[in-house]
Enzyme design. Structure first.
Site, PDB file in Angstrom:
ATOM      1  N   LYS A  22      11.155  12.419  -7.504  1.00 45.42           N
ATOM      2  CA  LYS A  22       9.844  12.950  -7.602  1.00 45.42           C
ATOM      3  C   LYS A  22       9.274  12.210  -6.312  1.00 45.42           C
ATOM      4  CE  LYS A  22       6.890  11.311 -10.956  1.00 45.42           C
ATOM      5  NZ  LYS A  22       5.805  11.025 -10.700  1.00 45.42           N
ATOM      6  N   SER A  23       9.322  11.029  -6.012  1.00 43.11           N
ATOM      7  CA  SER A  23       8.572  10.282  -4.910  1.00 43.11           C
ATOM      8  C   SER A  23       9.083  11.047  -3.821  1.00 43.11           C
ATOM      9  CB  SER A  23       9.003   8.744  -4.790  1.00 43.11           C
ATOM     10  OG  SER A  23       8.476   8.269  -5.977  1.00 43.11           O
ATOM     11  N   GLY A  94      -0.761  11.164  -9.374  1.00 42.74           N
ATOM     12  CA  GLY A  94      -1.482  10.036  -8.688  1.00 42.74           C
ATOM     13  C   GLY A  94      -0.733   9.805  -7.301  1.00 42.74           C
ATOM     14  N   SER A 165       1.436  -1.712  -3.157  1.00 46.36           N
ATOM     15  CA  SER A 165       1.543  -0.412  -3.607  1.00 46.36           C
ATOM     16  C   SER A 165       2.195   0.441  -2.693  1.00 46.36           C
ATOM     17  CB  SER A 165       0.011   0.179  -3.866  1.00 46.36           C
ATOM     18  OG  SER A 165      -0.123   1.350  -4.071  1.00 46.36           O
ATOM     19  N   GLN A 167       2.072   3.699  -2.726  1.00 44.70           N
ATOM     20  CA  GLN A 167       1.070   4.737  -2.524  1.00 44.70           C
ATOM     21  C   GLN A 167      -0.086   4.472  -1.477  1.00 44.70           C
ATOM     22  OE1 GLN A 167      -0.309   5.661  -6.493  1.00 44.70           O
ATOM     23  NE2 GLN A 167       1.653   6.416  -7.354  1.00 44.70           N
ATOM     24  N   ASP A 314       7.622   1.242 -11.908  1.00 42.33           N
ATOM     25  CA  ASP A 314       7.758   2.539 -12.791  1.00 42.33           C
ATOM     26  C   ASP A 314       8.827   2.242 -14.003  1.00 42.33           C
ATOM     27  OD1 ASP A 314       6.298   3.902 -11.538  1.00 42.33           O
ATOM     28  OD2 ASP A 314       7.662   5.092 -10.180  1.00 42.33           O
TER      29      ASP A 314
END
Length: 435
Positions: A22-23, A94, A165, A167, A314
């Site tokens: 997914k990432s 997100g 993080s 992200q 995760d």
């Protein structure tokens, strides 16, 4: 209400190829869009989150064609995106929301990001504030979505991150590509490096110092479209690796999963707990991948602290589940980040595992779990709380029990793994049928 499979008599067996990461799917879409030429993503993950990213890039003027798990992107270059005609609906994504905040901060137009109820409760100040040091102008509502981005010229920054993080780091990298001078980003702890690896593959100039935490980004690159094979998502494989570890008699092989060292934290946890794990790498360039085989065995307890958390952020619901079957007391701390995921995952993990009779104590930043106590089901109705990872974790937990169980809000699983129950079925005996 989803009926869950109970404990198979002889365990789980077989070989499975899990969907694309997914990432990497998110990042491949974004970097392909701002490159020159055509990018093809093979083994793309067509889950809800990634489709939200795909829809957002189309709304920004990017031509994207998708046939099943193959995506072809006609890049527009770093400065070729166009203003969207309406707010970009990010659904529950997100990762994509925070990455696009960095990308859109340097574009010559305004844009607004919105999301579903869950995403609208997740904190966005953590990405607004770092981007502001580069001159970005982002407006939030009480620290949350909707996010209005007033795109403009950005300047270089030397930024020391306050949260671990990937992200936020990736948002800063995407903003730094549009700055006037090179930028430096210093991580609190090393986090997953998919953005750095992919950016290099797309001909960007980005380097990481020997400390593993200091990243330098050269601005205004001439990115070039690439052919990217997305490896199997280790975060998805993790559910089956956990199942094989805790369901007696099991032996499962996961084929061609990503083995990026910033993502293999669960494998490290399994090895530390005495798990029966065999890793067979495959020769590759860029993102490493290979096969992982796991068999059931008695697990030992472990302690995880803040330094361990980024590598398993995760997978922490699964770490809690593994600890719930271990021969002793495990302690997980430094995981306060779980409080601001799709749900408050510390609270939901405790709530749901207690339904199965697990001896788990909630702490502000983690748990204490005694795996020696036999499970005694308190209620047969489990709940994902709208959180895909909690839903899958409880479906795996149900495999330890003979009691029939059901899962409410199972549809949330499609956010990251639409075919989860189908794939689980492949590892069950033919007599075990999931309703």
């Amino acid at each position: 209400m989803k009926k869950l499979s109970s404990q198979p008599a002889n365990g789980l067996h077989g070989t499975l190829t899990v969907p694309g990461d997914k990432s990497i799917s998110h990042r491949g879409l974004i970097l392909g869009a701002i490159s020159q030429g055509t990018t093809t993503l093979t083994n793309f993950l067509p889950a809800d989150d990634c489709l939200s990213t795909l829809g957002a890039m189309r709304a920004l003027g990017v031509q994207i064609n998708r046939e099943s798990t193959t995506v072809q992107i006609t890049g527009r270059g770093l400065h070729g995106l166009t203003a969207p005609t309406q707010a970009l609906d990010m659904g529950n994504a997100g990762t994509a929301t925070r990455l696009l905040a960095g990308l859109l901060a340097g574009q010559p137009f305004d844009s607004t990001l919105v999301g579903d109820d869950s995403l609208s409760q997740r904190p966005m100040e953590r990405v607004r504030q770092p981007l502001a040091t580069m001159g970005a102008k982002l407006a939030l509502v009480n620290g949350h979505l909707p996010m209005t981005i007033h795109g403009q010229h950005l300047h270089a920054a030397n930024y020391q991150m306050t949260v671990a993080s990937a992200q936020v780091k990736s948002a800063l990298i995407l903003a730094a590509l549009q700055a006037d001078q090179p930028s430096t980003i210093i991580e609190k702890l090393p986090t997953r490096d998919h953005t750095e690896r992919l950016l290099q593959a797309f001909c960007g100039e980005i380097t990481t110092a020997t400390d593993g935490k200091t990243i330098t980004v050269q601005p205004q690159p001439n990115l070039r479209g690439q052919n990217v094979t997305v490896p199997g998502d280790l975060s998805s494989a993790a559910f089956f690796l956990t199942a094989a570890s805790i369901v007696p008699g099991s032996r499962v092989r996961l084929h061609n999963v990503g083995l990026n060292p910033t993502r293999t934290g669960l494998l490290t946890v399994l090895q530390r707990m005495g798990g029966d794990v065999t890793i067979t790498p495959t020769a590759s360039t860029g993102e490493p991948f290979g096969d992982v085989t796991v068999a059931a065995t008695e697990l030992q307890p472990l302690d995880l602290t803040a330094a361990d958390i980024p590598a398993v952020i995760d997978e922490l619901p699964l770490v809690a589940l593994l600890a719930a079957t271990a021969n002793g007391v495990s302690r997980i701390s430094g995981a306060g980040e779980l409080r601001v995921k799709e749900t408050d995952r510390i609270a939901t993990i405790v709530t749901e595992l207690r339904k199965l009779g697990v001896a788990i104590e909630e702490r502000p930043d983690g748990f204490v779990i005694d795996g020696r106590r036999a499970w005694q089901v308190q209620t047969s109705q489990l709940d994902s709380h709208g959180d895909h990872r909690i839903g899958m974790m409880m479906a795996i937990a149900a495999l330890r029990l003979k009691t029939p169980l059901t899962l409410a809000n199972a549809a949330a699983i499609s956010i990251s793994y639409p075919n989860f129950f189908h794939d689980l079925q492949q590892l069950l005996p033919s007599t075990e049928v999931l309703a």
